[in-house]
Design a protein around this motif. Sequence first.
Motif, PDB file in Angstrom:
ATOM      1  N   ASP A   1       0.526  14.402 -11.657  1.00 31.08           N
ATOM      2  CA  ASP A   1       0.723  15.652 -12.447  1.00 31.08           C
ATOM      3  C   ASP A   1       1.288  14.919 -14.064  1.00 31.08           C
ATOM      4  OD1 ASP A   1       2.716  16.915 -10.289  1.00 31.08           O
ATOM      5  OD2 ASP A   1       3.681  15.634 -11.607  1.00 31.08           O
ATOM      6  N   ASN A   2       0.989  14.385 -14.001  1.00 29.80           N
ATOM      7  CA  ASN A   2       1.235  13.096 -15.372  1.00 29.80           C
ATOM      8  C   ASN A   2       0.985  11.921 -15.700  1.00 29.80           C
ATOM      9  OD1 ASN A   2       2.612  10.864 -16.892  1.00 29.80           O
ATOM     10  ND2 ASN A   2       4.714  11.342 -15.717  1.00 29.80           N
ATOM     11  N   VAL A   3      -0.501  12.978 -17.100  1.00 28.25           N
ATOM     12  CA  VAL A   3      -1.670  12.192 -17.659  1.00 28.25           C
ATOM     13  C   VAL A   3      -0.880  11.258 -17.850  1.00 28.25           C
ATOM     14  CG1 VAL A   3      -0.628  13.245 -20.129  1.00 28.25           C
ATOM     15  CG2 VAL A   3      -2.837  13.004 -18.940  1.00 28.25           C
ATOM     16  N   PHE A   4       0.184  10.933 -18.088  1.00 25.73           N
ATOM     17  CA  PHE A   4       0.549   9.393 -18.966  1.00 25.73           C
ATOM     18  C   PHE A   4       0.059   8.085 -17.449  1.00 25.73           C
ATOM     19  CE2 PHE A   4       1.713  12.071 -22.735  1.00 25.73           C
ATOM     20  CZ  PHE A   4       0.723  11.089 -23.649  1.00 25.73           C
ATOM     21  N   ALA A   5       0.732   8.486 -16.390  1.00 21.64           N
ATOM     22  CA  ALA A   5       1.168   7.593 -15.829  1.00 21.64           C
ATOM     23  C   ALA A   5      -0.952   7.621 -14.707  1.00 21.64           C
ATOM     24  CB  ALA A   5       2.253   8.622 -14.042  1.00 21.64           C
ATOM     25  N   ALA A   6      -1.340   8.800 -14.929  1.00 24.69           N
ATOM     26  CA  ALA A   6      -2.539   8.593 -14.063  1.00 24.69           C
ATOM     27  C   ALA A   6      -3.862   8.067 -14.687  1.00 24.69           C
ATOM     28  CB  ALA A   6      -3.239  10.620 -14.175  1.00 24.69           C
ATOM     29  N   LEU A   7      -3.474   8.380 -16.748  1.00 25.84           N
ATOM     30  CA  LEU A   7      -4.235   7.188 -17.193  1.00 25.84           C
ATOM     31  C   LEU A   7      -3.238   5.670 -16.713  1.00 25.84           C
ATOM     32  CD1 LEU A   7      -3.916   8.585 -20.397  1.00 25.84           C
ATOM     33  CD2 LEU A   7      -5.699   7.694 -19.593  1.00 25.84           C
ATOM     34  N   ASN A   8      -2.745   5.362 -16.975  1.00 24.24           N
ATOM     35  CA  ASN A   8      -2.239   3.803 -15.877  1.00 24.24           C
ATOM     36  C   ASN A   8      -2.777   3.401 -15.222  1.00 24.24           C
ATOM     37  OD1 ASN A   8      -0.638   2.255 -14.969  1.00 24.24           O
ATOM     38  ND2 ASN A   8       0.717   1.956 -16.674  1.00 24.24           N
ATOM     39  N   THR A   9      -3.149   4.557 -13.659  1.00 22.07           N
ATOM     40  CA  THR A   9      -2.980   4.526 -12.673  1.00 22.07           C
ATOM     41  C   THR A   9      -4.864   3.753 -12.336  1.00 22.07           C
ATOM     42  OG1 THR A   9      -1.270   5.711 -11.588  1.00 22.07           O
ATOM     43  CG2 THR A   9      -3.550   5.235  -9.963  1.00 22.07           C
ATOM     44  N   ALA A  10      -5.317   4.622 -13.687  1.00 21.16           N
ATOM     45  CA  ALA A  10      -6.553   4.537 -13.728  1.00 21.16           C
ATOM     46  C   ALA A  10      -7.543   3.621 -14.030  1.00 21.16           C
ATOM     47  CB  ALA A  10      -7.462   5.469 -14.780  1.00 21.16           C
ATOM     48  N   PHE A  11      -6.722   2.735 -15.235  1.00 18.80           N
ATOM     49  CA  PHE A  11      -7.138   1.357 -15.521  1.00 18.80           C
ATOM     50  C   PHE A  11      -6.201   0.165 -14.186  1.00 18.80           C
ATOM     51  CE2 PHE A  11      -8.069   3.248 -19.525  1.00 18.80           C
ATOM     52  CZ  PHE A  11      -8.812   3.009 -19.491  1.00 18.80           C
ATOM     53  N   LEU A  12      -5.265   0.737 -13.289  1.00 20.46           N
ATOM     54  CA  LEU A  12      -4.702  -0.290 -12.595  1.00 20.46           C
ATOM     55  C   LEU A  12      -4.859  -1.770 -12.090  1.00 20.46           C
ATOM     56  CD1 LEU A  12      -2.217  -0.960 -11.019  1.00 20.46           C
ATOM     57  CD2 LEU A  12      -3.018   1.035  -9.201  1.00 20.46           C
ATOM     58  N   HIS A  13      -5.342  -3.005 -12.865  1.00 16.53           N
ATOM     59  CA  HIS A  13      -5.633  -3.763 -12.660  1.00 16.53           C
ATOM     60  C   HIS A  13      -4.057  -5.438 -12.564  1.00 16.53           C
ATOM     61  CE1 HIS A  13      -8.695  -6.666 -12.219  1.00 16.53           C
ATOM     62  NE2 HIS A  13      -8.201  -7.283 -13.372  1.00 16.53           N
ATOM     63  N   ASP A  14      -4.476  -5.358 -13.676  1.00 17.02           N
ATOM     64  CA  ASP A  14      -3.192  -6.176 -13.555  1.00 17.02           C
ATOM     65  C   ASP A  14      -2.052  -5.867 -13.471  1.00 17.02           C
ATOM     66  OD1 ASP A  14      -4.768  -8.259 -13.627  1.00 17.02           O
ATOM     67  OD2 ASP A  14      -4.318  -9.147 -15.919  1.00 17.02           O
TER      68      ASP A  14
ATOM     69  N   GLU B   1       0.320  -1.613   0.060  1.00 20.40           N
ATOM     70  CA  GLU B   1      -0.130  -0.138  -0.270  1.00 20.40           C
ATOM     71  C   GLU B   1       0.505   0.972  -0.333  1.00 20.40           C
ATOM     72  OE1 GLU B   1      -2.945   0.600   2.859  1.00 20.40           O
ATOM     73  OE2 GLU B   1      -3.424   2.977   2.322  1.00 20.40           O
ATOM     74  N   PRO B   2       2.164   1.321   0.314  1.00 17.05           N
ATOM     75  CA  PRO B   2       2.630   2.195   0.794  1.00 17.05           C
ATOM     76  C   PRO B   2       3.048   2.712  -0.306  1.00 17.05           C
ATOM     77  CG  PRO B   2       3.439   1.086   2.284  1.00 17.05           C
ATOM     78  CD  PRO B   2       2.750   0.534   1.670  1.00 17.05           C
ATOM     79  N   TYR B   3       3.324   1.836  -1.569  1.00 20.14           N
ATOM     80  CA  TYR B   3       4.302   2.531  -2.957  1.00 20.14           C
ATOM     81  C   TYR B   3       2.953   2.048  -3.723  1.00 20.14           C
ATOM     82  CZ  TYR B   3       7.735   0.954   0.674  1.00 20.14           C
ATOM     83  OH  TYR B   3       8.535   0.580   1.862  1.00 20.14           O
ATOM     84  N   LEU B   4       2.325   1.426  -4.196  1.00 12.57           N
ATOM     85  CA  LEU B   4       1.340   1.278  -5.412  1.00 12.57           C
ATOM     86  C   LEU B   4       0.871   2.576  -6.036  1.00 12.57           C
ATOM     87  CD1 LEU B   4       0.702  -0.499  -7.290  1.00 12.57           C
ATOM     88  CD2 LEU B   4      -1.403  -1.044  -6.156  1.00 12.57           C
ATOM     89  N   GLY B   5       1.238   3.027  -6.559  1.00  9.34           N
ATOM     90  CA  GLY B   5       0.486   4.518  -6.979  1.00  9.34           C
ATOM     91  C   GLY B   5       1.280   5.206  -6.217  1.00  9.34           C
ATOM     92  N   ARG B   6       2.060   5.235  -5.149  1.00  8.85           N
ATOM     93  CA  ARG B   6       2.938   6.083  -4.466  1.00  8.85           C
ATOM     94  C   ARG B   6       3.797   6.840  -5.069  1.00  8.85           C
ATOM     95  NH1 ARG B   6      -1.833   6.506  -2.148  1.00  8.85           N
ATOM     96  NH2 ARG B   6      -2.831   4.984  -1.102  1.00  8.85           N
ATOM     97  N   LEU B   7       4.966   6.341  -5.403  1.00 10.84           N
ATOM     98  CA  LEU B   7       6.093   6.262  -5.891  1.00 10.84           C
ATOM     99  C   LEU B   7       6.132   7.345  -6.709  1.00 10.84           C
ATOM    100  CD1 LEU B   7       8.131   3.087  -5.594  1.00 10.84           C
ATOM    101  CD2 LEU B   7       8.156   4.604  -3.687  1.00 10.84           C
ATOM    102  N   THR B   8       4.711   6.243  -7.760  1.00  6.06           N
ATOM    103  CA  THR B   8       4.767   7.829  -9.050  1.00  6.06           C
ATOM    104  C   THR B   8       3.675   9.049  -9.259  1.00  6.06           C
ATOM    105  OG1 THR B   8       4.593   5.096 -10.486  1.00  6.06           O
ATOM    106  CG2 THR B   8       4.554   7.400 -11.561  1.00  6.06           C
ATOM    107  N   GLU B   9       4.443   9.811  -9.353  1.00  4.76           N
ATOM    108  CA  GLU B   9       3.900  11.340  -9.136  1.00  4.76           C
ATOM    109  C   GLU B   9       2.673  10.931 -10.380  1.00  4.76           C
ATOM    110  OE1 GLU B   9       3.511  13.171  -7.277  1.00  4.76           O
ATOM    111  OE2 GLU B   9       5.097  12.620  -5.753  1.00  4.76           O
ATOM    112  N   PHE B  10       1.914  10.008  -9.994  1.00  4.58           N
ATOM    113  CA  PHE B  10       0.719  10.566 -11.007  1.00  4.58           C
ATOM    114  C   PHE B  10      -0.276  11.547 -10.750  1.00  4.58           C
ATOM    115  CE2 PHE B  10      -1.561   8.321  -7.911  1.00  4.58           C
ATOM    116  CZ  PHE B  10      -3.116   9.277  -7.941  1.00  4.58           C
TER     117      PHE B  10
END
Lengths: 264, 435
Positions: free
Chosen positions: B141-154, B130-139
Amino acid sequence: MIYPDSKIVLEVRGLCATVNGTEILKGLDLTVRRGEVHAIMGPNGSGKSTFSKILAGHSAYEVTGGSVMFEGQNLFDLAPEERARAGVFLAFQYPIEIPGVINSQFLRLTYNTVQTHRGKEELDPLEFDDYVREKMKLLEMSPDFLERSVNEGFSGGEKKRNEILQMAMLDPRLAILDETDSGLDIDALRIVANGVNQLANKDNAIVLVTHYQRLLNYIVPDYVHVMEAGRIIKTGGKELALELESRGYDWVGVEHKAVARAVA
Amino acid sequence: MSATGTINAGYLETLLAGQPQLPTSPLAWLNALRAEAVDRVGVLTVPTLRDEEWRFTDISLLTKMPFHPVRTTISLQAADIEHFYIEEAATRLVFVDGVYAPQLSSGIAGSGVTVVNLEAGFAAHAATIEPYLGRLTEFRDNVFAALNTAFLHDAALIVVPRDISVTVPVHLLFIATQKDVVSYPRCLLLAESGSAVTVIEDYVSLQEDAYFTNAVAEIALLDNARVNHIRVQREGAKAFHIANCAVSLARASNYQSVSVAFGARISRYNLNVQLAEEAECAVDGLALISGRQLADTHTCIDHAKPHAVSHQMHKCIVGGGAHAVFNGKIMVRQGAQRTDSRQSSRNLLLTNKAHVDTKPQLEIFADDVKCTHGATIGQLDSEEVFYLQSRGLSDTAARNMLTYAFGAEIIERIPISSLKCQLEQTVLEQTATQL
């Protein structure tokens, strides 16, 4: 060694050349026969290194006059690699470092390329390994050199040994050694000279380009030529080198001018 | 990023199509993370040349492509993908168009080391990650990381427990098989204190049409951990590849990374590395591109604490009318004394239409540091070519060898010999066709 009726390997007539528009060679004449060892000596800037590079086909120099025949063939008809395959070898004064290319791969590629063009069999990596290790003994080189990048991090002496190793592999008809003694300590000089002496035979010829007489204590020349201002102005036997060592180069120039005046 | 254009907004909406159908996770925090990412996508826009971080890299072409999330998954057989396998790496997770393919994977579950698809790791590791997933990446302010995180599944999840050294490399294989599809590969690697692991993150394609890979990797090294990270981007020729990787190094940990980019029409790799006390990293890269390819590498090495070491060598070999970009930021924060940082950017242009933009960027706010950097751009050295010709090699063979050697210096740093040989062969073939 001078052999009677030996075939001419290299015949240079009235060679003139420029680099960036500056005339460096101004009518150089030289004849080299099989079996012979020639030393070309002369002060810095006399054109010695330029001459070696022109023979090997360096594109920075423009030949503006004269001719060079190699084994009866116009040398200038050949690209640098064709000259190498035909048997011209230049040991560089400053061998190039090639990080990323392993020495053994490099040696095998060049060896096989040249062999193929001479209509001979290539060696596979294992056969080549035996072959190169045998040749390395000639130069007292550790097999470690095979696994390192070409010349990278080699000392001056190691680089020069690697040059002579390549000469041993490529078995040239004409080997030009450009300042091979520069930067060598006395042990390395002895080893390199030993290697060259063992490679010299009645079918090949060696041209030593050097500033100092010291190398000639180890590789004894049949002829010593003095170069000045882009020409050979005096030719003698091995004793000429000793005379140059003790008296310097100036007197040769003075003598040459006096002769030239007398003829005029 | 700038707020320009409504075209962007519509475009991002199409990329988000399908997101609401993602199965809800049993973890509330993961659902919240995805929801927040969706919100951020709504606020952010696709970057343009007017954004400082994107000023050399025009991705407007991307917004003209009708990409959609994967609708049907293609079932592959091992025989289809075996040629991508890496001999030494018996542990392998395979993702096809971003979807986990269990029948092709051979992970490790149970006690000890974990190499699984994210879901399978929840039972044992939900609290750990929990402290790492989606926390290390600054999604945020980064649209591509945000898109990836929005689809976070597999996602690939690797957890290496305390003091365990994993001797066999882990291969994460992301395969693109469908035209017009956008996939969201994701990795989380957690190397606990004193552990060691080697991971290969590998992007390949089975087809040559256009598609879009938008990847995120997060890597956390706890105290004294060692991670070898090899990243291979060998996407299809018409692919778009945008990836963000965030690495966090705790005290005295060691991160070695080699990333190579051969593929994609347009690729962008953002690598952010943050170093704590006495941490060490070596971050090396090679981009080998030709034709009309564009490969952009942006790295940021952040010396947040004292006594850390970072070494970086980035090389580009650019042929045809291709364009390489390197932006290497080194940040030395106030108090990060005794920082030792060395950066070098070396670039080889094979044609007069090839183009490189390289920008070393040092920001130093401490006074007792050793930081060096240098950038070179050039063509093959004619003296080197002549040397090889004088040994009997043709002009072409000589140039090939020198170009190969230039790239091989980076490939050599990969600690897996079969992969190294394979990539060296690729460099050899690519350079041979270009010269």
